[in-house]
Motif scaffolding. Structure first.
Motif, PDB file in Angstrom:
ATOM      1  N   GLY A   1     -20.855  31.680  -1.009  1.00 18.26           N
ATOM      2  CA  GLY A   1     -19.724  32.273  -0.320  1.00 18.26           C
ATOM      3  C   GLY A   1     -18.408  31.754  -0.885  1.00 18.26           C
ATOM      4  O   GLY A   1     -18.366  30.824  -1.667  1.00 18.26           O
ATOM      5  N   ALA A   2     -17.315  32.307  -0.393  1.00 18.75           N
ATOM      6  CA  ALA A   2     -16.016  31.982  -0.927  1.00 18.75           C
ATOM      7  C   ALA A   2     -15.487  30.653  -0.406  1.00 18.75           C
ATOM      8  O   ALA A   2     -14.671  30.016  -1.066  1.00 18.75           O
ATOM      9  CB  ALA A   2     -15.035  33.096  -0.591  1.00 18.75           C
ATOM     10  N   GLY A   3     -15.916  30.263   0.792  1.00 19.12           N
ATOM     11  CA  GLY A   3     -15.386  29.055   1.385  1.00 19.12           C
ATOM     12  C   GLY A   3     -16.501  28.129   1.797  1.00 19.12           C
ATOM     13  O   GLY A   3     -17.683  28.369   1.541  1.00 19.12           O
ATOM     14  N   VAL A   4     -16.108  27.035   2.465  1.00 14.36           N
ATOM     15  CA  VAL A   4     -17.087  26.100   3.011  1.00 14.36           C
ATOM     16  C   VAL A   4     -17.641  26.685   4.313  1.00 14.36           C
ATOM     17  O   VAL A   4     -16.877  27.074   5.191  1.00 14.36           O
ATOM     18  CB  VAL A   4     -16.439  24.727   3.277  1.00 14.36           C
ATOM     19  N   SER A   5     -18.940  26.731   4.398  1.00 13.11           N
ATOM     20  CA  SER A   5     -19.594  27.316   5.564  1.00 13.11           C
ATOM     21  C   SER A   5     -20.320  26.240   6.349  1.00 13.11           C
ATOM     22  O   SER A   5     -21.082  25.452   5.779  1.00 13.11           O
ATOM     23  CB  SER A   5     -20.588  28.391   5.112  1.00 13.11           C
ATOM     24  N   GLN A   6     -20.109  26.227   7.657  1.00 15.27           N
ATOM     25  CA  GLN A   6     -20.787  25.264   8.513  1.00 15.27           C
ATOM     26  C   GLN A   6     -21.547  25.997   9.610  1.00 15.27           C
ATOM     27  O   GLN A   6     -21.018  26.922  10.226  1.00 15.27           O
ATOM     28  CB  GLN A   6     -19.779  24.310   9.159  1.00 15.27           C
ATOM     29  N   THR A   7     -22.773  25.550   9.818  1.00 20.78           N
ATOM     30  CA  THR A   7     -23.592  26.128  10.881  1.00 20.78           C
ATOM     31  C   THR A   7     -24.300  25.039  11.663  1.00 20.78           C
ATOM     32  O   THR A   7     -24.647  23.992  11.098  1.00 20.78           O
ATOM     33  CB  THR A   7     -24.645  27.091  10.295  1.00 20.78           C
ATOM     34  N   PRO A   8     -24.507  25.259  12.969  1.00 21.24           N
ATOM     35  CA  PRO A   8     -23.936  26.339  13.758  1.00 21.24           C
ATOM     36  C   PRO A   8     -22.456  26.105  14.012  1.00 21.24           C
ATOM     37  O   PRO A   8     -21.943  25.017  13.769  1.00 21.24           O
ATOM     38  CB  PRO A   8     -24.738  26.259  15.054  1.00 21.24           C
ATOM     39  N   TYR A  18     -32.056  15.110  19.294  1.00 23.36           N
ATOM     40  CA  TYR A  18     -31.731  15.035  17.870  1.00 23.36           C
ATOM     41  C   TYR A  18     -31.061  16.339  17.451  1.00 23.36           C
ATOM     42  O   TYR A  18     -31.486  17.408  17.873  1.00 23.36           O
ATOM     43  CB  TYR A  18     -33.023  14.799  17.096  1.00 23.36           C
ATOM     44  N   VAL A  19     -30.009  16.234  16.623  1.00 20.06           N
ATOM     45  CA  VAL A  19     -29.354  17.444  16.133  1.00 20.06           C
ATOM     46  C   VAL A  19     -29.126  17.366  14.637  1.00 20.06           C
ATOM     47  O   VAL A  19     -28.999  16.280  14.069  1.00 20.06           O
ATOM     48  CB  VAL A  19     -28.003  17.704  16.836  1.00 20.06           C
ATOM     49  N   GLU A  20     -29.071  18.529  14.018  1.00 17.40           N
ATOM     50  CA  GLU A  20     -28.748  18.653  12.606  1.00 17.40           C
ATOM     51  C   GLU A  20     -27.603  19.637  12.445  1.00 17.40           C
ATOM     52  O   GLU A  20     -27.631  20.733  13.016  1.00 17.40           O
ATOM     53  CB  GLU A  20     -29.949  19.144  11.799  1.00 17.40           C
ATOM     54  N   LEU A  21     -26.622  19.245  11.665  1.00 14.38           N
ATOM     55  CA  LEU A  21     -25.479  20.107  11.387  1.00 14.38           C
ATOM     56  C   LEU A  21     -25.464  20.377   9.885  1.00 14.38           C
ATOM     57  O   LEU A  21     -25.606  19.455   9.084  1.00 14.38           O
ATOM     58  CB  LEU A  21     -24.172  19.421  11.813  1.00 14.38           C
ATOM     59  N   ARG A  22     -25.246  21.621   9.537  1.00 15.86           N
ATOM     60  CA  ARG A  22     -25.367  22.019   8.133  1.00 15.86           C
ATOM     61  C   ARG A  22     -24.011  22.360   7.530  1.00 15.86           C
ATOM     62  O   ARG A  22     -23.157  22.950   8.198  1.00 15.86           O
ATOM     63  CB  ARG A  22     -26.292  23.229   8.024  1.00 15.86           C
ATOM     64  N   CYS A  23     -23.856  22.000   6.250  1.00 14.64           N
ATOM     65  CA  CYS A  23     -22.646  22.335   5.513  1.00 14.64           C
ATOM     66  C   CYS A  23     -23.029  22.926   4.163  1.00 14.64           C
ATOM     67  O   CYS A  23     -23.783  22.320   3.402  1.00 14.64           O
ATOM     68  CB  CYS A  23     -21.785  21.094   5.290  1.00 14.64           C
ATOM     69  N   ASP A  24     -22.466  24.092   3.885  1.00 18.10           N
ATOM     70  CA  ASP A  24     -22.685  24.763   2.604  1.00 18.10           C
ATOM     71  C   ASP A  24     -21.346  24.763   1.869  1.00 18.10           C
ATOM     72  O   ASP A  24     -20.439  25.508   2.246  1.00 18.10           O
ATOM     73  CB  ASP A  24     -23.183  26.187   2.847  1.00 18.10           C
ATOM     74  N   PRO A  25     -21.188  23.929   0.851  1.00 17.09           N
ATOM     75  CA  PRO A  25     -19.869  23.788   0.220  1.00 17.09           C
ATOM     76  C   PRO A  25     -19.557  24.954  -0.709  1.00 17.09           C
ATOM     77  O   PRO A  25     -20.396  25.814  -0.965  1.00 17.09           O
ATOM     78  CB  PRO A  25     -20.024  22.493  -0.571  1.00 17.09           C
ATOM     79  N   ILE A  26     -18.358  24.944  -1.234  1.00 15.98           N
ATOM     80  CA  ILE A  26     -17.969  25.931  -2.231  1.00 15.98           C
ATOM     81  C   ILE A  26     -18.810  25.704  -3.485  1.00 15.98           C
ATOM     82  O   ILE A  26     -19.004  24.550  -3.911  1.00 15.98           O
ATOM     83  CB  ILE A  26     -16.468  25.820  -2.540  1.00 15.98           C
ATOM     84  N   SER A  27     -19.300  26.779  -4.040  1.00 14.24           N
ATOM     85  CA  SER A  27     -20.171  26.684  -5.195  1.00 14.24           C
ATOM     86  C   SER A  27     -19.496  25.931  -6.341  1.00 14.24           C
ATOM     87  O   SER A  27     -18.349  26.218  -6.707  1.00 14.24           O
ATOM     88  CB  SER A  27     -20.547  28.095  -5.661  1.00 14.24           C
ATOM     89  N   GLY A  28     -20.214  24.948  -6.870  1.00 13.89           N
ATOM     90  CA  GLY A  28     -19.692  24.176  -7.991  1.00 13.89           C
ATOM     91  C   GLY A  28     -18.967  22.903  -7.587  1.00 13.89           C
ATOM     92  O   GLY A  28     -18.721  22.036  -8.438  1.00 13.89           O
ATOM     93  N   HIS A  29     -18.622  22.775  -6.319  1.00 10.44           N
ATOM     94  CA  HIS A  29     -17.957  21.557  -5.871  1.00 10.44           C
ATOM     95  C   HIS A  29     -18.962  20.410  -5.815  1.00 10.44           C
ATOM     96  O   HIS A  29     -19.990  20.500  -5.152  1.00 10.44           O
ATOM     97  CB  HIS A  29     -17.335  21.756  -4.487  1.00 10.44           C
ATOM     98  N   THR A  30     -18.631  19.323  -6.513  1.00 13.84           N
ATOM     99  CA  THR A  30     -19.563  18.199  -6.554  1.00 13.84           C
ATOM    100  C   THR A  30     -19.312  17.194  -5.437  1.00 13.84           C
ATOM    101  O   THR A  30     -20.199  16.450  -5.062  1.00 13.84           O
ATOM    102  CB  THR A  30     -19.457  17.465  -7.902  1.00 13.84           C
ATOM    103  N   ALA A  31     -18.097  17.170  -4.926  1.00 15.08           N
ATOM    104  CA  ALA A  31     -17.756  16.224  -3.860  1.00 15.08           C
ATOM    105  C   ALA A  31     -17.872  16.908  -2.506  1.00 15.08           C
ATOM    106  O   ALA A  31     -17.409  18.041  -2.331  1.00 15.08           O
ATOM    107  CB  ALA A  31     -16.342  15.689  -4.053  1.00 15.08           C
ATOM    108  N   LEU A  32     -18.468  16.202  -1.552  1.00 15.02           N
ATOM    109  CA  LEU A  32     -18.624  16.735  -0.199  1.00 15.02           C
ATOM    110  C   LEU A  32     -18.351  15.629   0.797  1.00 15.02           C
ATOM    111  O   LEU A  32     -18.807  14.498   0.633  1.00 15.02           O
ATOM    112  CB  LEU A  32     -20.043  17.297  -0.010  1.00 15.02           C
TER     113      LEU A  32
END
Lengths: 114, 112
Positions: A1-8, A18-32
């Motif tokens: 995607g074009a931006g940083v995506s977080q779900t939920p 227990y919970v899990e939070l997900r982050c999908d960074p901008i493609s190619g970005h090495t730092a998170l």
């Protein structure tokens, strides 16, 4: 995607779960980065990944918090035995890394522990 | 240790009035400084940044900021505020590993 995506975008959980939070960074970005923003406060740093490794986890508040980034792209923040004090907005940001400090933020996950 | 102070928790201005939001930082070397804006339900959006060079930096939406080393300040300004500028504004300095250290924020309200 074009931006940083977080779900939920929102997560309500019971104390002790227990919970899990997900982050999908901008493609190619090495730092998170993961940040936590409590009500009425600025974001506070939690952990930084360069590639797959956590280069700085000094902001994690205790051992109930853990984060992974196994393939150097998507990251998951994991919180065990949640407490009401964990309620906050969890923000993820990514950047090109290696001296380029402009970070792009996702819209965050609002975690509510009841 | 690096830190950022935003002395004003809440500011109210009239639409069309000028705006200045204060930011003071503590950092040993030449700082990298940012201003972000956060609207309700939105993520953080970068307004402007200072790395080096000209101490007056221009950003998006008509904002500018001036780096003053002698005062350890990086105040954000806008000559004429619009109702859509109502939001929370965060000043930040880059710490080790390029992580951001944020101030507590200033909430801006705009009266018509």
């Amino acid at each position: 995607g074009a931006g940083v995506s977080q779900t939920p975008s929102n997560k309500v959980t019971e104390k002790g779960k227990y919970v899990e939070l997900r982050c999908d960074p901008i493609s190619g970005h090495t730092a998170l980065y993961w940040y936590r923003q409590s009500l009425g406060q600025g974001p506070e740093f939690l952990i930084y990944f360069q590639g797959t490794g956590a280069a700085d986890d000094s902001g994690l508040p205790n051992d109930r918090f853990f984060a992974v980034r196994p393939e150097g792209s998507v990251s998951t923040l994991k919180i065990q035995r949640t407490e009401r004090g964990d309620s906050a907005v969890y923000l993820c940001a990514s950047s090109w890394g290696q001296g380029n400090t402009e970070a792009f933020f996702g819209q965050g996950t609002r975690l509510t522990v009841v | 240790a690096q830190s950022v102070t935003q002395p004003d928790i809440h500011i109210t201005v009239s639409e069309g009035a000028s705006l200045e939001l204060r930011c003071n930082y503590s950092y040993g070397a030449t700082p990298y400084l940012f201003w972000y804006v956060q609207s309700p339900g939105q993520g953080l959006q970068l307004l402007l940044k200072y790395f080096s060079g000209d101490t007056l930096v221009q950003g998006i939406k008509g904002f500018e900021a001036e780096f003053k080393r002698s005062q350890s300040s990086f105040n954000l300004r806008k000559p004429s505020v619009h109702w859509s500028d109502a939001a929370e504004y965060f000043c930040a300095v880059v710490g080790g590993y390029n992580k951001l250290i944020f101030g507590a924020g200033t909430r801006l309200a705009v009266h018509p």
